[in-house]
Structures are given as structure tokens and as C-alpha cells.
Design an enzyme around this catalytic site. Structure first.
Site, PDB file in Angstrom:
ATOM      1  N   HIS A   1       1.096  -1.168   0.135  1.00  0.00           N
ATOM      2  CA  HIS A   1       0.170   0.104   0.267  1.00  0.00           C
ATOM      3  C   HIS A   1       1.190   1.523   0.210  1.00  0.00           C
ATOM      4  O   HIS A   1       0.683   1.988  -0.695  1.00  0.00           O
ATOM      5  CB  HIS A   1      -1.121  -0.080   1.868  1.00  0.00           C
ATOM      6  CG  HIS A   1      -1.379  -1.515   1.042  1.00  0.00           C
ATOM      7  ND1 HIS A   1      -2.045  -1.834   2.156  1.00  0.00           N
ATOM      8  CD2 HIS A   1      -2.302  -2.862   0.611  1.00  0.00           C
ATOM      9  CE1 HIS A   1      -2.182  -3.170   2.512  1.00  0.00           C
ATOM     10  NE2 HIS A   1      -2.353  -2.627   1.098  1.00  0.00           N
TER      11      HIS A   1
ATOM     12  N   CYS B   1      -5.890  -0.612 -16.397  1.00  0.00           N
ATOM     13  CA  CYS B   1      -5.828   0.855 -15.024  1.00  0.00           C
ATOM     14  C   CYS B   1      -4.646  -0.420 -14.686  1.00  0.00           C
ATOM     15  O   CYS B   1      -4.285   0.691 -13.373  1.00  0.00           O
ATOM     16  CB  CYS B   1      -6.829   1.104 -14.695  1.00  0.00           C
ATOM     17  SG  CYS B   1      -7.946  -0.274 -13.317  1.00  0.00           S
TER      18      CYS B   1
ATOM     19  N   ARG C   1     -14.131   2.864  -7.852  1.00  0.00           N
ATOM     20  CA  ARG C   1     -13.925   1.250  -7.484  1.00  0.00           C
ATOM     21  C   ARG C   1     -14.037   0.986  -6.179  1.00  0.00           C
ATOM     22  O   ARG C   1     -14.230   1.692  -5.015  1.00  0.00           O
ATOM     23  CB  ARG C   1     -12.813   0.392  -7.691  1.00  0.00           C
ATOM     24  CG  ARG C   1     -12.466  -0.562  -7.493  1.00  0.00           C
ATOM     25  CD  ARG C   1     -11.291  -1.031  -8.188  1.00  0.00           C
ATOM     26  NE  ARG C   1     -10.208  -1.191  -7.274  1.00  0.00           N
ATOM     27  CZ  ARG C   1      -8.873  -0.848  -6.901  1.00  0.00           C
ATOM     28  NH1 ARG C   1      -7.990  -2.168  -7.825  1.00  0.00           N
ATOM     29  NH2 ARG C   1      -8.442  -0.757  -5.971  1.00  0.00           N
TER      30      ARG C   1
ATOM     31  N   ASN D   1      -2.612  -6.031 -13.343  1.00  0.00           N
ATOM     32  CA  ASN D   1      -2.330  -6.925 -11.897  1.00  0.00           C
ATOM     33  C   ASN D   1      -1.991  -7.717 -11.698  1.00  0.00           C
ATOM     34  O   ASN D   1      -1.287  -8.784 -11.514  1.00  0.00           O
ATOM     35  CB  ASN D   1      -1.455  -5.180 -10.771  1.00  0.00           C
ATOM     36  CG  ASN D   1      -0.636  -3.695 -11.288  1.00  0.00           C
ATOM     37  OD1 ASN D   1      -0.721  -4.239 -12.494  1.00  0.00           O
ATOM     38  ND2 ASN D   1      -0.960  -3.333 -10.802  1.00  0.00           N
ATOM     39  N   ASP D   2      -3.807  -7.700 -11.395  1.00  0.00           N
ATOM     40  CA  ASP D   2      -4.275  -9.686 -10.648  1.00  0.00           C
ATOM     41  C   ASP D   2      -4.141  -9.997 -11.556  1.00  0.00           C
ATOM     42  O   ASP D   2      -4.320 -11.096 -11.680  1.00  0.00           O
ATOM     43  CB  ASP D   2      -5.791  -9.288 -10.197  1.00  0.00           C
ATOM     44  CG  ASP D   2      -5.502  -8.347  -8.766  1.00  0.00           C
ATOM     45  OD1 ASP D   2      -4.563  -9.293  -7.913  1.00  0.00           O
ATOM     46  OD2 ASP D   2      -5.912  -8.086  -7.666  1.00  0.00           O
TER      47      ASP D   2
ATOM     48  N   ARG E   1      -9.633   4.747  -5.782  1.00  0.00           N
ATOM     49  CA  ARG E   1      -9.332   2.965  -5.299  1.00  0.00           C
ATOM     50  C   ARG E   1     -10.478   4.077  -3.304  1.00  0.00           C
ATOM     51  O   ARG E   1      -9.703   4.618  -2.776  1.00  0.00           O
ATOM     52  CB  ARG E   1      -8.236   2.606  -4.764  1.00  0.00           C
ATOM     53  CG  ARG E   1      -7.652   2.483  -5.575  1.00  0.00           C
ATOM     54  CD  ARG E   1      -5.726   2.147  -5.571  1.00  0.00           C
ATOM     55  NE  ARG E   1      -5.325   1.749  -6.346  1.00  0.00           N
ATOM     56  CZ  ARG E   1      -4.618   2.226  -7.483  1.00  0.00           C
ATOM     57  NH1 ARG E   1      -4.337   4.077  -7.103  1.00  0.00           N
ATOM     58  NH2 ARG E   1      -3.581   1.859  -8.767  1.00  0.00           N
TER      59      ARG E   1
ATOM     60  N   GLU F   1     -10.380  -9.504 -13.760  1.00  0.00           N
ATOM     61  CA  GLU F   1      -9.071  -9.241 -13.062  1.00  0.00           C
ATOM     62  C   GLU F   1      -9.219 -10.727 -12.928  1.00  0.00           C
ATOM     63  O   GLU F   1      -8.050 -11.336 -12.732  1.00  0.00           O
ATOM     64  CB  GLU F   1      -8.970  -8.613 -11.772  1.00  0.00           C
ATOM     65  CG  GLU F   1      -9.048  -7.210 -11.759  1.00  0.00           C
ATOM     66  CD  GLU F   1      -9.513  -6.950 -10.227  1.00  0.00           C
ATOM     67  OE1 GLU F   1      -8.745  -6.312  -8.838  1.00  0.00           O
ATOM     68  OE2 GLU F   1     -11.027  -6.774  -9.845  1.00  0.00           O
TER      69      GLU F   1
ATOM     70  N   ARG G   1       3.374 -11.770  -7.828  1.00  0.00           N
ATOM     71  CA  ARG G   1       3.217 -10.476  -8.390  1.00  0.00           C
ATOM     72  C   ARG G   1       4.204  -9.859  -7.611  1.00  0.00           C
ATOM     73  O   ARG G   1       5.071  -9.068  -7.614  1.00  0.00           O
ATOM     74  CB  ARG G   1       2.269  -9.578  -8.504  1.00  0.00           C
ATOM     75  CG  ARG G   1       1.420  -9.052  -7.834  1.00  0.00           C
ATOM     76  CD  ARG G   1      -0.119  -8.175  -8.516  1.00  0.00           C
ATOM     77  NE  ARG G   1      -1.261  -7.615  -7.709  1.00  0.00           N
ATOM     78  CZ  ARG G   1      -0.928  -6.930  -7.733  1.00  0.00           C
ATOM     79  NH1 ARG G   1      -0.154  -5.727  -7.274  1.00  0.00           N
ATOM     80  NH2 ARG G   1      -2.463  -6.269  -6.722  1.00  0.00           N
TER      81      ARG G   1
END
Length: 756
Positions: free
Chosen positions: A370, A683, A513, A635-636, A477, A612, A646
Site C-alpha cells: 500500500h 488501469c 471502485r 496487475n491481478d 480506490r 482481473e 506478483r
């Protein structure tokens, strides 16, 4: 016959004699000469020698008894050369019965040491840096006892204060000639947030320099230790009993571990042994701390290293209790600050003055942490997994953070500083150029317009909308508000945040989101189940559907924030169409309630999903009639597609989004959604990297969302790109069996004048 080992009173007597030498008015060289005689007599050694580090990583013989006197200031060894050089390089003791048989033995004829067989040497360490080596030798072949090794290490602590004072070597050379304990001046890590920074070290939890080493009264020091331990344990108990921390989660486990270590009898007894040997309580803690650092350097197991790292942190806390120092954080920061820490939470990063903070170096951390997400939004370079960094630096040290190549430079030479200052100046010039192009359209040379949006999650991100010229916020987010608080955010607090985001965006679109918590995103007020594989577990929309009140209250706050404005809501980690429909149904019920109680509905409502989970890619035809937009979370999606965590650095190079497999998969998704008339964007991190963004545009994507710092470089790339030529070339590459198309795409950009 082997010499008689030191008796139990020996270390205490030796320390007393050393204190007398240190307090004497004689010149520093004479102090060294007397020290080696005192040590040799006390330890029944035929040789005692002191080597100090000079500029250029040279170890110079500064004092000796037993070796030839004419060798003093003439015998030199490079760090890593010979046994003395090895002790310095490793930052750890060496104990040999037959030193001459060791493969690293380096004979210096001018010393006359050929008759001596046994050798025991310890590094002279101050503030995590090796300043020299203290060694004893004997003619007979013998291993020195553990008590003798510890006695010499204790003496080396006293010697370190004399060397560090600058009396023996010019202070500027002392600073240049010392080096990080057991490490080269350049250390590799893992990039968590890209960028370059030059600055002065500020320790997140500053290590206290112990200056009072030799005890006047053993009994008093033992009492001081007991009182400090009691205070330390009490402070940990108070943290554990705080209601807002809860009784589940990593934060609680860490504090429980700390409390366990604070009561560890073995650790405490080693400290007491140091006091009985003549040290002050804080010096005894520091000596045990140094011993643990040496052990850490030899351990590969990450779990054991983590436990020893906890002990290191606990030792710092205990020293601060002993010295009566405030446990608070950093107050005054240098103009150019680089924060060094074992780890940082997202709120801890935000505590630092952004105007002075230039970079962050962490001993731990992963790119998906984070703190990395927030650092990227703020444009702060971060390098993680820099092994042992907290113990290697002192406050005020100059340091370079190269988060482009994931390298840290400790105490860099001026030529290295000059190189990086030039690189920073170039980056500033490019940033100024991006600012000049802020209002220019993101249109390719052949007229294709690309939507460039930015990712956000904090109010501090919002000014970047106008700074960068981004078209809107492609991903807000919402979980950060939940992660930074100790309790569940009330409805009004959520509504206020969302309203301020919409106010700041004006007529630019914002995609909210819903909560993506779970896995590594822990909130303190929710009980978290123990999961063997949390990335595949109970998180995001799965948690929202199982705890509908959580999702319902957030959607209610989002609707209230619109005040008649448009609203775009996106659900994370949807695995199948039924999950999306269930989440959308909750939103529609909340919308009906919103209208029923007399509140103004959104001007228009768009409902979308993150893509994802690979399974959803084969349900797009069923999804298209029910969804307004789709955002690919690369990413996911990539970690699930390649079954590669990752956050695992061992797998960093195992897959590449620029592989034929990944690009073909993404192309299939984009083509299907566009045929169905559904807008699609991406994104993930790839959107903000110029080569990756170029390839994504080549497979058909026309909307990208990225960190604010990436908008300028990506726009510059777009304005120099001919999409038709790229697409024609890229389609010839997708059937290839290559691991990655990165080199071919980079060459294409170079050959066609595409600015990367």
C-alpha cells in the site's frame, strides 16, 4: 602449551584499563599503542594489532605489539584481502587455530607474522559501519574461547569511539573511509515506485548512538535494565490493550511477537552478561544487537531473518527507554530527505513533509504494498527489500535512491553524485516539457485519440488532474479511507470524501471502485480469516457480497455524494456474471431507496466491472448486455494468468505482459468488448509504462488509467506514434514463441521515432 584463557574477571579488568587509556591526556597514536599492549597482556596474546580503514577501502596497520614496529603505517590490505580484509568485508569475527592454512591468508613479509598460527579478529564497528579490525595472534595452534571473542568485541566497541571521534584520521576521511558493515557501497533492491532521489538519511525510528559504554557500578546498571525492560513491556501491553487495534490481524500478531521477545529470558540474560562484563546497560544491549546482526547476515531463511529483525528493532526501543528518550517520530527534516525504514505503512508515509521528502528505502516491502501505491501517486521513488539497510546507515548520511534500476548508493563519491544530479536535472527538464504539453490532445500521428486517465485514492491526488491534463480519474480506490482509520468510516465521512472528489473533478469523469479489501489490504476493524493463499481468497466483491451491509453503506454514500451529478461505479474481482449481477442488484435497490426518501438521483449512472479474473474473459458475451464499461486490472489478471505471485521477487522475470501470450489474451478481450459496444480501459501498472502503453494501444485499447506521474511520458509517446504501422507490425509478432516482445517493440519505437 596453549595460553591460559581469560578468567571471568578479565573482561572487566580489561575494560577498566581501556577506560584509563581513553581518559589519559596522551596523543591518540600513543593511546592506540598502549591499547594493544593492554589487550595483549590481558588476553595472554603474543600479538595484538589494530588496522583502520582509510579512504579507498584500504586497511592500514595503525598499531601493533608482537609484529615488527616498522610495519606500522606501511602495511596495507584492501578490504576483502587477507584474513584482516575478510573480517572487515564480512563485518564478523574470525577465529582460526591455523590461520596460515586458510585460503585467504595473505602474508606480508614486513610484519614478521610468519611464526604465528592462531588468529582471532573482530571488526571495529560504529553505527553499522566497519572502521577497522582488532586482532590477536599466538604462535601455538589454538581456538580462542567464546568468552575471549566476546571480550575482544567489547574492547572493539570502546576502540570504535576513539576512531569515530576523528582524532586518529581526519573526520572527512573517516566518513569516506568507513563502509557499510559487510556490504558494498551499492546495494540492489526492488523498485516499488519509480524515480530518482538524492538526499540525507532520516531513520524512520532513529537509532540512538550509545556513548557511555563502561559501567561505574554493575548493580546500578542491572537495576536500570530491569526498569527499562518493565517500561518497554508496559508500553507494548498498552498497545495490545488499545480497543481500536482489535484482536486480529497482522498488527496484533507483530505486537504479540514483540511482547514475547521482550520477555525472552535468553535475550535478557545475554544483556545481563554484558553488564556483568563491565558494560553499561545500553552498551550491553547494543553489543547483543550487533551479535544478532552478524547472525542475520548468515541466515537465508526469511522467517528466521524476520524474527532476528524484530529483535533488532526491539533492541533500539529498549535503548531509547534506557536513555529516557521520547518515542516520537521525526520532527526536523533536512531539505532533501530520504527516509530509511524496515517498513512503512501508508499513513506513516503521509506523516512526512512532502516538500522535503525525496525518496524512501525499505528493508522489506513489495511493489504491490500500500505504501508503494501512495508513493506512486505522490511521485516519491521507493526501493524495497534492501537487505539490512536500517543497520547500515546513520542519520545525515548522503544516499542515492535509483528506483529506475533498483539500486541504492551509500555514501556516494562526488562523481556518482554529479551523474545523478545531471539525471535529475534532465528529469526536471522533461517534466517541464510535459507540463507545457498538458493541454495538448493525446492524439497519435495518424489521428487516433487515446483517453488518458489517472488513478487516485486520496484527496492529495486530486490536484494532479489539472497538473497533468488527464481526462479524468479512471480508478478511484475507495479502500484507502477504510485502511487508514481504526474504525469503520461513518456514512457522512464517506459521503464527504466522495463529494469532494466529484467537486475537484468538475466535468471530468470519475470511476469509483468499491471496496477492494482482503488479501494484503487489511483493515483493522474487520476480522480477517486465516488463509493459506489470501490473493485467491476472501476479498473484494466476494467480501462485499458476503457482507452486504458493508457494500450497501458504501453505495449509499456514493449516491448521496452525487447531488444530481453523474456516477460511475465499478466492482472489483468479479469472477462470473452472476457476481456482477448480484452486486448491481444491491446498487439498484440502494438507488430506489435513495429516490424514495426524496433525494436527487444521479444525472446518469454507469455500472462497470474490473476484469482481473481470467474466467470472466470467457463470459464476456453473457456479461455485455448487463455492463456499461469494463476496466482491465492487469496487475491481478497477469498474476492469475501466469500463476505467478506478483509480490514474489523470485518470479519477477518469469512472465512479461509484453509476451505474445499476454498480448494475445488482452487483444481477445478488447476485440470482444468493442464488438459488443462496451467501452474498455486498462488501469494496471502497465498503462503507465511507455513501451507497455504503446503495445496496449497496438492491440486496440483506446483508454488507459495510470499514476499521475506517468501521464506526461505516455502522452509524449502517443503524439509520436503511428498506430497503423505499429498494429501492422505487432500482428506479425503475436504468433511468435518468444518469452517477451519487449526488445522488438523497443527497437520499433527507436526506428520509427516514437518517444519512449
Amino acid at each position: 602449551m596453549a595460553p591460559t584463557p581469560v578468567n571471568p574477571a578479565g573482561p572487566r579488568l580489561l575494560l577498566r584499563r581501556m577506560r584509563e587509556v581513553m581518559a589519559s591526556p596522551q596523543p591518540p597514536q600513543e593511546k592506540l599503542d598502549q591499547m594493544v599492549r593492554v589487550i595483549a597482556n590481558n588476553m595472554v596474546a603474543e600479538v595484538c594489532s589494530i588496522y583502520l580503514v582509510r579512504a579507498g577501502d584500504i586497511l592500514e596497520l595503525f598499531a601493533t605489539v608482537g609484529l615488527k614496529a616498522e610495519a606500522v603505517h606501511k602495511t596495507n590490505l584492501r578490504v576483502g584481502e587477507g584474513l584482516i580484509g575478510e573480517i572487515a568485508a564480512r563485518g564478523a569475527p574470525l577465529n582460526l587455530a591455523d590461520a596460515q592454512s586458510h585460503p585467504n591468508f595473505a602474508y606480508r613479509p614486513e610484519t614478521g607474522e610468519d611464526i604465528y598460527h592462531s588468529l582471532m579478529g573482530v571488526p571495529v564497528i560504529r553505527g553499522g559501519r566497519v572502521l577497522g579490525v582488532l586482532a590477536v595472534q599466538n604462535v601455538t595452534q589454538r581456538l580462542y574461547t567464546e568468552e575471549e571473542t566476546e571480550a575482544l568485541q567489547t574492547v572493539a566497541m570502546v576502540l570504535a569511539e576513539l576512531v569515530g571521534s576523528g582524532e586518529l584520521i581526519d573526520p572527512s576521511e573517516v566518513h569516506e573511509g568507513t563502509f557499510a558493515q559487510g556490504h558494498p557501497p551499492k546495494i540492489d533492491g526492488v523498485t516499488m515506485a519509480e524515480g530518482i532521489a538524492i538526499g540525507q538519511v532520516v531513520l524512520h525510528e532513529p537509532r540512538v548512538q550509545v556513548t557511555r559504554l563502561i559501567a561505574e557500578d554493575e548493580a546500578i546498571e542491572l537495576v536500570r535494565l530491569d526498569e527499562a525492560l518493565s517500561s518497554l513491556r508496559s508500553s507494548l501491553d498498552n498497545l495490545l490493550e488499545r480497543a481500536d487495534l482489535g484482536i486480529e490481524g497482522d498488527h496484533f500478531d507483530v505486537l504479540e511477537t514483540y511482547r514475547m521477545f521482550a520477555n525472552d529470558r535468553g535475550w535478557v540474560e545475554k544483556i545481563r552478561d554484558g553488564i556483568r562484563g563491565g558494560l553499561t546497560a545500553e552498551a550491553a544491549v547494543q553489543r547483543v544487537q550487533v551479535d544478532n546482526r552478524v547472525r542475520m547476515a548468515k541466515i537465508n531463511d526469511p522467517y528466521l531473518r524476520e524474527r532476528l529483525s524484530d529483535l533488532d528493532d526491539l533492541a533500539n526501543r529498549l535503548i531509547r527507554h534506557l536513555m529516557g528518550l521520547d518515542q516520537g517520530g521525526v520532527i526536523d527534516l533536512p531539505e532533501q530527505t530520504v527516509v530509511v525504514a524496515r517498513n512503512l505503512g501508508p499513513t506513516e508515509l503521509l506523516d512526512y513533509d512532502r516538500a522535503r521528502l525525496r525518496g524512501v528505502i525499505l528493508a522489506e516491502g513489495t511493489p504491490s504494498a500500500h505504501v508503494a501505491i501512495i508513493a506512486k501517486a505522490l511521485g516519491i521513488p521507493v526501493i524495497g527489500q534492501v537487505e539490512g539497510i536500517v543497520g547500515l546507515v546513520d542519520p545525515g548520511d548522503q544516499i542515492i535512491v535509483d528506483a529506475m534500476t533498483a539500486q541504492v548508493f551509500l555514501l556516494p563519491t562526488q562523481d556518482v553524485v554529479d551523474l545523478y544530479e545531471e539525471a535529475l536535472a534532465l528529469r526536471e527538464r522533461r517534466r517541464a516539457a510535459y507540463a507545457e504539453h498538458r493541454d495538448l490532445p493525446a492524439i497519435t500521428k495518424d489521428g487516433v485519440e487515446i483517453g488518458l486517465h489517472m488513478n487516485a485514492g486520496l484527496l492529495v491526488d486530486l490536484p494532479h488532474l489539472s497538473d497533468t491534463g488527464a481526462h479524468g480519474i479512471g480508478l478511484f480506490r475507495t479502500e484507502f479511507q477504510f485502511m487508514v482509520g481504526s474504525t469503520f468510516p461513518r456514512h457522512e465521512a464517506q459521503r464527504e470524501l466522495y463529494s469532494r472528489v466529484l467537486d475537484a473533478a468538475g466535468d471530468k469523469p470519475v470511476v469509483f471502485r468499491t471496496l477492494d479489501i482482503g488479501s494484503d489490504k487489511v483493515v483493522p476493524f474487520l476480522e480477517r480469516p486465516k488463509e493459506e493463499n489470501p490473493a485467491l481468497g476472501w476479498r473484494a466483491i466476494r467480501m462485499g457480497l458476503d457482507r452486504p451491509a458493508l457494500l450497501r453503506y458504501q453505495l449509499r454514500a456514493l449516491l448521496a455524494a452525487t447531488a444530481g451529478r453523474d456516477l460511475r461505479v465499478m466492482f472489483p474481482l468479479v469472477s462470473d456474471v452472476s457476481e456482477f449481477l448480484a452486486a448491481r442488484s444491491i446498487l439498484e435497490k440502494e438507488l430506489k431507496r435513495h429516490v424514495r426518501v426524496g433525494r436527487e438521483p444521479p444525472g446518469r449512472l454507469w455500472v462497470g466491472t474490473m476484469l482481473e479474473v481470467p474466467a470472466l474473459a470467457w463470459q464476456l458475451d453473457a456479461l455485455i448486455p448487463h455492463v456499461d464499461f469494463v476496466s482491465i486490472g492487469s496487475n491481478d489478471l497477469m498474476q492469475y494468468l501466469f500463476a505467478a505471485d506478483r509480490g514474489n521477487t523470485m518470479l519477477t522475470d518469469r512472465y512479461d505482459i509484453l509476451s505474445p501470450a499476454a498480448l494475445s489474451f488482452l487483444r481477445m478481450i478488447v476485440d470482444t468488448l468493442q464488438r459488443g459496444g462496451v467501452s474498455v480501459s486498462l488501469c494496471g501498472e502497465a498503462a503507465g509504462k511507455t513501451v507497455e502503453a504503446m503495445a496496449l494501444i497496438g492491440i486496440g485499447l483506446r483508454s488507459l488509467s495510470m499514476t499521475p506521474a506517468s501521464v506526461g511520458p505516455v502522452k509524449e509517446m502517443i503524439r509520436t506514434l503511428d498506430v497503423a504501422k505499429l498494429r501492422s507490425y505487432l500482428l506479425t509478432l503475436l504468433p511468435l514463441p518468444d518469452h517477451s516482445l519487449r526488445t522488438k517493440l523497443t527497437n520499433f519505437a527507436r526506428d520509427h521515432g516514437v518517444e519512449l
